[in-house]
Design a protein around this motif. Structure first.
Motif: not given
Length: 499
Positions: A406-407, A399-400, A402-403
């Motif tokens: 994407a953001a 998540r660290s 991927d997010e």
């Protein structure tokens, strides 16, 4: 080893083609695999010539660096086989005839695999799968490199680059400085031009940190792209082998051979560009002034090259750190004991290794084995607490990255690989200041480091990270940055610098 080297250097195995005049490689440091292949195809260089040149470098230079623990008695013969294939138009690809060094936690029947430990001096029964792939690609396995014993997973105060088998490997830029990480010998050897390329392994930082700290290129691939068969483990959840080289194209060619399956990571590197790309910069600022300066210089390179730079922070790092280490301790006992059962003539349990070290006059001479003792008491892999630790670490690490990608609509994330190398000392362990390896290491995502600049005489690298199986992407960014920055320079072998 030295007497064997001398014998190897005196043996004339194969003559060059009658129509060609071979000549030496004048600058091994600058030579790339494509350049060498063109010369071998044109008859002005043979693999035997090249292999001998690297053996001479080991003989004359490695006394200062101490990165090579064994040379392969079959190396000249492998080079001669490559020359015969090339003369008959049967070259197997760009790695054919190229000398490569292997970290000494990778199984080889002829040269063994010690993980730096005197407890593993009886050789394994077979080569690791990645060694078989290198041979299938025609590579010349030149020898084995020293490493931080047990991949730095024996003591809380271990010193990188030291092992009971190989002693202390030195940083070739400044010899009293540390080479970093468990693939320390591979990084130092490549930097010192003791082979064209080398193979390292990483659990968290052990390819990228020695690459950055020794001023070379390293790729920590996506987990699972390179076979882990026949490699002394810490954790199957994070361990991977990967390429280390002086040039991105060479790392890409070696990675293609390690993975197999017909993949070609070098194919499109020549067209790689930073223009129009969006790069998140995770500065990790304030820990080291020299690293901060190099990161800013790298940001300037990105902007001059047409990239959009976005300042980012990667979330969840404290939670990842808290879960990763206890998960690794549990995995280490299980995975190591499973591996030891494949080896003849060695202890079969962690308890057996602890007892061996206690009785050995060398193994505990520099630091202890606190991690071994802790891991020996670890719960099984079915333990609910462990299961939650691994789930938390891996999920949050993914998540660290991927997010943030994407953001901010990013192509990659760039971060400093390392701070300038610290002085090698014993008793207190490594004077580690900063790194950025954990998110990619724990998530299993790819991470490529490339030389970016210097703090005084000491190299600092930057790392490019991206999402799952984005190995080609991070290599392309590393190649584009390498061409734009031209940051690497050959080592200087200084005895020391002021503190």
């Amino acid at each position: 080893m030295r007497s064997l080297l001398a014998a190897l250097l005196c043996v004339l195995v194969v003559a060059p083609p009658a129509h060609a005049t071979t000549r030496p490689v004048e600058n091994l440091d600058a030579a790339t695999i494509p350049q060498l292949v063109r010369r071998m195809d044109g008859g002005t260089l043979t693999s035997v010539d090249l292999t001998r040149a690297y053996l001479r470098r080991i003989e004359t230079v490695d006394g200062r660096v101490r990165s090579v623990v064994a040379v392969n008695p079959e190396a000249i013969g492998q080079a001669a086989e490559s020359d015969r294939r090339r003369r008959h138009g049967q070259a197997r690809g760009p790695m054919d005839g190229i000398p490569v060094l292997l970290k000494d936690n990778i199984d080889t029947r002829v040269m063994g695999a010690t993980a730096g430990s005197r407890a593993l001096r009886v050789p394994p029964r077979d080569d690791a799968e990645l060694v078989r792939r290198l041979r299938d690609a025609g590579a010349v396995v030149l020898g084995k490199t020293n490493l931080s014993e047990w991949a730095n997973f024996r003591s809380t105060s271990s010193t990188s680059g030291w092992s009971g088998v190989g002693g202390q490997t030195n940083n070739p830029y400044v010899l009293d400085r540390n080479p970093c990480g468990s693939s320390s010998g591979s990084g130092a050897a490549v930097a010192a031009s003791l082979a064209q390329v080398a193979v390292g392994t990483e659990t968290d930082g052990s390819i990228v940190c020695p690459s950055g700290q020794n001023g070379v290129v390293g790729l920590k691939p996506t987990l699972g792209r390179v076979s882990g068969d026949g490699i002394v483990p810490i954790s199957a959840q994070q361990d991977t082998a990967g390429p280390m080289a002086r040039h991105v194209v060479d790392a890409a060619i070696l990675m293609s051979a390690l993975e197999g399956r017909g993949v070609d990571y070098a194919r499109d590197l020549g067209s790689a560009t930073l223009s129009g790309k969006r790069v998140g910069v995770w500065r990790k600022a304030g820990r080291d002034a020299g690293a901060d300066r190099v990161v800013q210089e790298a940001v300037d390179v990105l902007r001059r090259s047409g990239a959009t730079v976005v300042e980012v922070e990667l979330p969840y790092q404290d939670e990842i750190d808290a879960a990763e280490f206890p998960a690794l301790v549990t995995e280490f006992k299980h995975d190591l004991e499973q591996y030891l059962r494949t080896r003849p003539g060695v202890p079969k349990t962690l308890a057996g290794l602890i007892a061996f070290n206690q009785a050995d006059p060398v193994e505990l001479s520099k630091f202890g084995q606190e991690l071994f003792v802790e891991a020996e008491k670890a719960p099984p892999l079915t333990d609910p607490t462990y299961v939650e630790q691994r789930r938390t670490a891996t999920t949050l690490a993914r998540r660290s990255i991927d997010e943030v990608l994407a953001a901010h609509r990013l192509d990659v994330i760039m971060a400093p690989t390392n701070s300038p190398a610290w002085k090698t000392e014993y008793g207190t362990g490594d004077a580690y200041v900063l790194g950025s390896s954990t998110p990619a290491a724990v998530s299993g995502y790819p991470n490529a480091t490339v030389p970016a600049g210097f703090a005084g005489p000491l190299p600092v690298g930057v790392s490019f990270m991206a999402g799952n199986r984005a190995d080609a992407t991070v290599l392309r960014f590393a190649a584009a940055f390498e061409q734009a920055a031209h940051a690497r320079r050959a080592p200087t072998y200084l005895a020391g610098t002021p503190s």
